[in-house]
Design a protein around this motif. Structure first.
Motif, PDB file in Angstrom:
ATOM      1  N   GLY A   1      17.508  -0.918   5.182  1.00  0.00           N
ATOM      2  CA  GLY A   1      17.745  -0.931   6.616  1.00  0.00           C
ATOM      3  C   GLY A   1      17.377  -2.292   7.189  1.00  0.00           C
ATOM      4  O   GLY A   1      16.252  -2.489   7.654  1.00  0.00           O
ATOM      5  N   PRO A   2      18.298  -3.253   7.161  1.00  0.00           N
ATOM      6  CA  PRO A   2      17.965  -4.618   7.575  1.00  0.00           C
ATOM      7  C   PRO A   2      17.456  -4.737   9.009  1.00  0.00           C
ATOM      8  O   PRO A   2      16.558  -5.516   9.288  1.00  0.00           O
ATOM      9  N   GLN A   3      18.016  -3.950   9.926  1.00  0.00           N
ATOM     10  CA  GLN A   3      17.595  -4.044  11.325  1.00  0.00           C
ATOM     11  C   GLN A   3      16.146  -3.591  11.482  1.00  0.00           C
ATOM     12  O   GLN A   3      15.354  -4.241  12.167  1.00  0.00           O
TER      13      GLN A   3
ATOM     14  N   GLY B   1      13.089  -6.156  12.399  1.00  0.00           N
ATOM     15  CA  GLY B   1      12.353  -5.771  13.605  1.00  0.00           C
ATOM     16  C   GLY B   1      10.882  -5.527  13.321  1.00  0.00           C
ATOM     17  O   GLY B   1      10.007  -5.931  14.096  1.00  0.00           O
ATOM     18  N   GLY B   2      10.582  -4.889  12.214  1.00  0.00           N
ATOM     19  CA  GLY B   2       9.188  -4.665  11.831  1.00  0.00           C
ATOM     20  C   GLY B   2       8.461  -5.959  11.538  1.00  0.00           C
ATOM     21  O   GLY B   2       7.310  -6.145  11.926  1.00  0.00           O
TER      22      GLY B   2
ATOM     23  N   LEU C   1       7.574  -7.561  14.809  1.00  0.00           N
ATOM     24  CA  LEU C   1       6.391  -6.934  15.409  1.00  0.00           C
ATOM     25  C   LEU C   1       5.109  -7.374  14.710  1.00  0.00           C
ATOM     26  O   LEU C   1       4.083  -7.618  15.360  1.00  0.00           O
ATOM     27  N   VAL C   2       5.155  -7.496  13.398  1.00  0.00           N
ATOM     28  CA  VAL C   2       3.986  -7.975  12.644  1.00  0.00           C
ATOM     29  C   VAL C   2       3.660  -9.410  13.042  1.00  0.00           C
ATOM     30  O   VAL C   2       2.480  -9.774  13.212  1.00  0.00           O
ATOM     31  N   ALA C   3       4.669 -10.241  13.236  1.00  0.00           N
ATOM     32  CA  ALA C   3       4.435 -11.636  13.638  1.00  0.00           C
ATOM     33  C   ALA C   3       3.816 -11.702  15.036  1.00  0.00           C
ATOM     34  O   ALA C   3       2.890 -12.485  15.277  1.00  0.00           O
TER      35      ALA C   3
ATOM     36  N   VAL D   1       8.347  -0.789   6.529  1.00  0.00           N
ATOM     37  CA  VAL D   1       8.440   0.117   5.386  1.00  0.00           C
ATOM     38  C   VAL D   1       9.645   1.049   5.539  1.00  0.00           C
ATOM     39  O   VAL D   1      10.360   1.323   4.562  1.00  0.00           O
ATOM     40  N   VAL D   2       9.884   1.524   6.766  1.00  0.00           N
ATOM     41  CA  VAL D   2      11.060   2.359   7.005  1.00  0.00           C
ATOM     42  C   VAL D   2      12.331   1.577   6.680  1.00  0.00           C
ATOM     43  O   VAL D   2      13.276   2.118   6.099  1.00  0.00           O
ATOM     44  N   GLY D   3      12.364   0.294   7.018  1.00  0.00           N
ATOM     45  CA  GLY D   3      13.524  -0.532   6.708  1.00  0.00           C
ATOM     46  C   GLY D   3      13.740  -0.747   5.226  1.00  0.00           C
ATOM     47  O   GLY D   3      14.859  -0.999   4.791  1.00  0.00           O
TER      48      GLY D   3
END
Length: 166
Positions: free
Chosen positions: A20-22, A26-27, A30-32, A74-76
């Protein structure tokens, strides 16, 4: 040539293990942001006993955002999701510009002009702006702020430009 969309596989710069590239990108974003928030609040005083310090809330939200970003990443990796879509710069650019104009203009221009101008600049962020309604809403919000901050909250804000006061 046909106008029908092709069903050819999309070429991606991401590794094949990212399903899931998006969500993955996106994750990581958010981490950055969380890492920046934790770094920026590292020199602020933290919590001592039951009293909150200036760095308690930024660190707490940074840690929560870090966990959320890691979970989305992780979901991605493990869940099929949409590919990356094209990013449109117009909205974020004009909203950031509006914030900058407000921050730079609040002291010399006063709250009335800074608020109204930043509202109108932010409205440039979309091509769907209806200017008649935008000016009416901007004037109402500016008037509300002009009453709220100095009178209801008692904050000593300069309302008008300095050259009009003297």
């Amino acid at each position: 040539m046909s106008d029908a969309p092709s069903h050819a596989p999309e070429k991606s710069i991401l590794p094949s293990w990212v399903k899931g590239p998006q969500d993955f990108i996106g994750g990581l974003a958010l981490v950055a942001i969380a890492a920046f928030a934790l770094w920026a609040s590292s020199d602020l005083q933290g919590m001592r006993g039951f009293s909150f310090g200036a760095g308690t809330a930024p660190r707490m939200f940074g840690i929560l955002l870090l966990g959320l970003g890691a979970a989305v990443t992780v979901v991605g990796i493990f869940t099929e999701g949409p590919g990356l879509s094209k990013f449109h710069w117009r909205g974020p650019f004009f909203v950031a510009l509006a914030i900058l104009v407000f921050a730079v203009g609040i002291r010399p221009m006063g709250m009335i002009f800074a608020a109204m101008s930043s509202f109108l600049i932010a409205a440039l962020g979309t091509h769907e702006t209806r200017w008649k309604e935008t000016i009416i809403v901007g004037a109402c919000l500016t008037g509300f702020c002009a009453l709220l901050f100095p009178y209801a909250l008692g904050l000593p804000l300069q309302m008008w430009p300095t050259f009009l006061i003297r």
